[in-house]
Structures are given as C-alpha cells and as structure tokens.
Scaffold this motif. Structure first.
Motif, mmCIF file in Angstrom:
data_model
loop_
_atom_site.group_PDB
_atom_site.id
_atom_site.type_symbol
_atom_site.label_atom_id
_atom_site.label_comp_id
_atom_site.label_asym_id
_atom_site.label_seq_id
_atom_site.Cartn_x
_atom_site.Cartn_y
_atom_site.Cartn_z
ATOM 1 N N THR A 1 -1.119 -15.127 17.157
ATOM 2 C CA THR A 1 -2.452 -14.747 17.635
ATOM 3 C C THR A 1 -3.062 -15.878 18.455
ATOM 4 N N GLU A 2 -2.920 -17.115 17.987
ATOM 5 C CA GLU A 2 -3.435 -18.260 18.734
ATOM 6 C C GLU A 2 -2.741 -18.381 20.085
ATOM 7 N N ALA A 3 -1.440 -18.115 20.132
ATOM 8 C CA ALA A 3 -0.708 -18.146 21.400
ATOM 9 C C ALA A 3 -1.216 -17.047 22.338
ATOM 10 N N GLU A 4 -1.475 -15.869 21.802
ATOM 11 C CA GLU A 4 -2.029 -14.771 22.602
ATOM 12 C C GLU A 4 -3.383 -15.162 23.192
ATOM 13 N N LEU A 5 -4.201 -15.826 22.396
ATOM 14 C CA LEU A 5 -5.513 -16.257 22.878
ATOM 15 C C LEU A 5 -5.373 -17.282 23.996
ATOM 16 N N LEU A 6 -4.423 -18.186 23.865
ATOM 17 C CA LEU A 6 -4.210 -19.176 24.915
ATOM 18 C C LEU A 6 -3.777 -18.521 26.218
ATOM 19 N N THR A 7 -3.000 -17.451 26.152
ATOM 20 C CA THR A 7 -2.605 -16.751 27.376
ATOM 21 C C THR A 7 -3.809 -16.093 28.037
ATOM 22 N N ARG A 8 -4.869 -15.891 27.282
ATOM 23 C CA ARG A 8 -6.104 -15.337 27.831
ATOM 24 C C ARG A 8 -7.062 -16.436 28.262
ATOM 25 N N GLY A 9 -6.623 -17.688 28.143
ATOM 26 C CA GLY A 9 -7.456 -18.819 28.541
ATOM 27 C C GLY A 9 -8.513 -19.189 27.523
ATOM 28 N N LEU A 10 -8.258 -18.878 26.239
ATOM 29 C CA LEU A 10 -9.220 -19.176 25.182
ATOM 30 C C LEU A 10 -8.587 -20.058 24.117
ATOM 31 N N ASP A 11 -9.337 -21.050 23.687
ATOM 32 C CA ASP A 11 -8.936 -21.882 22.561
ATOM 33 C C ASP A 11 -9.900 -21.556 21.436
ATOM 34 N N VAL A 12 -9.374 -21.087 20.333
ATOM 35 C CA VAL A 12 -10.213 -20.649 19.224
ATOM 36 C C VAL A 12 -9.938 -21.542 18.019
ATOM 37 N N VAL A 13 -11.004 -21.931 17.353
ATOM 38 C CA VAL A 13 -10.887 -22.750 16.155
ATOM 39 C C VAL A 13 -9.955 -22.030 15.170
ATOM 40 N N PRO A 14 -8.901 -22.720 14.683
ATOM 41 C CA PRO A 14 -7.933 -22.045 13.809
ATOM 42 C C PRO A 14 -8.546 -21.342 12.601
ATOM 43 N N VAL A 15 -9.552 -21.922 12.000
ATOM 44 C CA VAL A 15 -10.147 -21.272 10.826
ATOM 45 C C VAL A 15 -10.774 -19.934 11.212
ATOM 46 N N ALA A 16 -11.285 -19.828 12.419
ATOM 47 C CA ALA A 16 -11.857 -18.558 12.880
ATOM 48 C C ALA A 16 -10.762 -17.505 13.023
ATOM 49 N N VAL A 17 -9.623 -17.902 13.595
ATOM 50 C CA VAL A 17 -8.491 -16.977 13.730
ATOM 51 C C VAL A 17 -8.038 -16.525 12.345
ATOM 52 N N HIS A 18 -7.912 -17.470 11.422
ATOM 53 C CA HIS A 18 -7.463 -17.147 10.063
ATOM 54 C C HIS A 18 -8.439 -16.197 9.373
ATOM 55 N N ASN A 19 -9.739 -16.436 9.568
ATOM 56 C CA ASN A 19 -10.741 -15.564 8.939
ATOM 57 C C ASN A 19 -10.670 -14.136 9.484
ATOM 58 N N VAL A 20 -10.522 -14.009 10.802
ATOM 59 C CA VAL A 20 -10.424 -12.680 11.406
ATOM 60 C C VAL A 20 -9.157 -11.980 10.925
ATOM 61 N N LEU A 21 -8.043 -12.708 10.911
ATOM 62 C CA LEU A 21 -6.784 -12.121 10.440
ATOM 63 C C LEU A 21 -6.874 -11.697 8.978
ATOM 64 N N ALA A 22 -7.432 -12.551 8.137
ATOM 65 C CA ALA A 22 -7.551 -12.230 6.710
ATOM 66 C C ALA A 22 -8.412 -10.981 6.520
ATOM 67 N N HIS A 23 -9.475 -10.872 7.302
ATOM 68 C CA HIS A 23 -10.326 -9.684 7.214
ATOM 69 C C HIS A 23 -9.561 -8.440 7.662
ATOM 70 N N ALA A 24 -8.811 -8.559 8.754
ATOM 71 C CA ALA A 24 -8.027 -7.421 9.249
ATOM 72 C C ALA A 24 -6.983 -6.988 8.227
ATOM 73 N N VAL A 25 -6.307 -7.953 7.627
ATOM 74 C CA VAL A 25 -5.287 -7.640 6.616
ATOM 75 C C VAL A 25 -5.924 -6.954 5.414
ATOM 76 N N ALA A 26 -7.042 -7.486 4.955
ATOM 77 C CA ALA A 26 -7.720 -6.890 3.795
ATOM 78 C C ALA A 26 -8.184 -5.469 4.105
ATOM 79 N N THR A 27 -8.678 -5.250 5.312
ATOM 80 C CA THR A 27 -9.140 -3.920 5.707
ATOM 81 C C THR A 27 -7.988 -2.922 5.752
ATOM 82 N N VAL A 28 -6.880 -3.333 6.373
ATOM 83 C CA VAL A 28 -5.705 -2.453 6.451
ATOM 84 C C VAL A 28 -5.174 -2.157 5.048
#
Length: 102
Positions: free
Chosen positions: A17-44
């Motif tokens: 996911t972080e690599a995908e964001l970099l291809t979009r020209g975005l650097d995202v704080v890793p904890v933010a990526v982890h939080n979004v992913l954890a929420h998505a996993v819990a929702t699914v």
C-alpha cells in the motif's frame, strides 16, 4: 487473539500500500497506513463473518491507496484535518549507488 498488525501478511500488505501511494506521489505516515488497513480488515472480517487473518486476502493495496489519496486531497471536505499525507516530489532517478542531491 494476536493483533493482525503483527502478522507477516499484514506487514506485506502495508508495504504494498505504501508503494502504491508513492506511485501516486504521496508519502504517508506509516502508522496512518496501518490504521486504515487495520480498519479495512476489521470491516471486511465483520461483514463477511470471517477471521481478520482471512479478511486480509480481500484487501487490495491499490484500493486502500486510492482511499487514502482521496482523503488527503486538499480539495476534499475535511482534508485540513489530514496531517499524515505529504506530496512527494519525483525527480530524475539517481544513478545507481549515488544519493540524491540536497
């Protein structure tokens, strides 16, 4: 039950996911990526009534990256509250073995 964030599969998904964001020209704080992913996993997992470890296979890094990019878009409503998304300047690639000029 162990925290899903400590699994190799979750860490691999976060790296993708972080690599995908970099291809979009975005650097995202890793904890933010982890939080979004954890929420998505819990929702699914909740909606499909499955274990979080099983839900990992249904999460697409590009979809999560799209959602993070959308939330961090300066034109989006509420974007002023997003602090973990930074644009990255993509320059000419550096020759192998050299560091970028500063």
């Amino acid at each position: 039950m162990a925290d899903i964030r400590n699994t190799a599969a979750f860490k691999a998904l976060a790296a993708q996911t972080e690599a995908e964001l970099l291809t979009r020209g975005l650097d995202v704080v890793p904890v933010a990526v982890h939080n979004v992913l954890a929420h998505a996993v819990a929702t699914v997992a909740d909606r499909m009534d499955i274990q979080p470890r099983s839900a990992l296979r249904y999460i697409e890094p590009s979809t999560i990256a799209d959602q993070i990019a959308k939330a961090g878009d300066p034109a989006a409503e509420g974007a002023q509250d997003v602090h973990g998304v930074r644009p990255v300047r993509i320059d000419e690639p550096c020759p192998a073995g050299s560091a970028p000029a500063r």
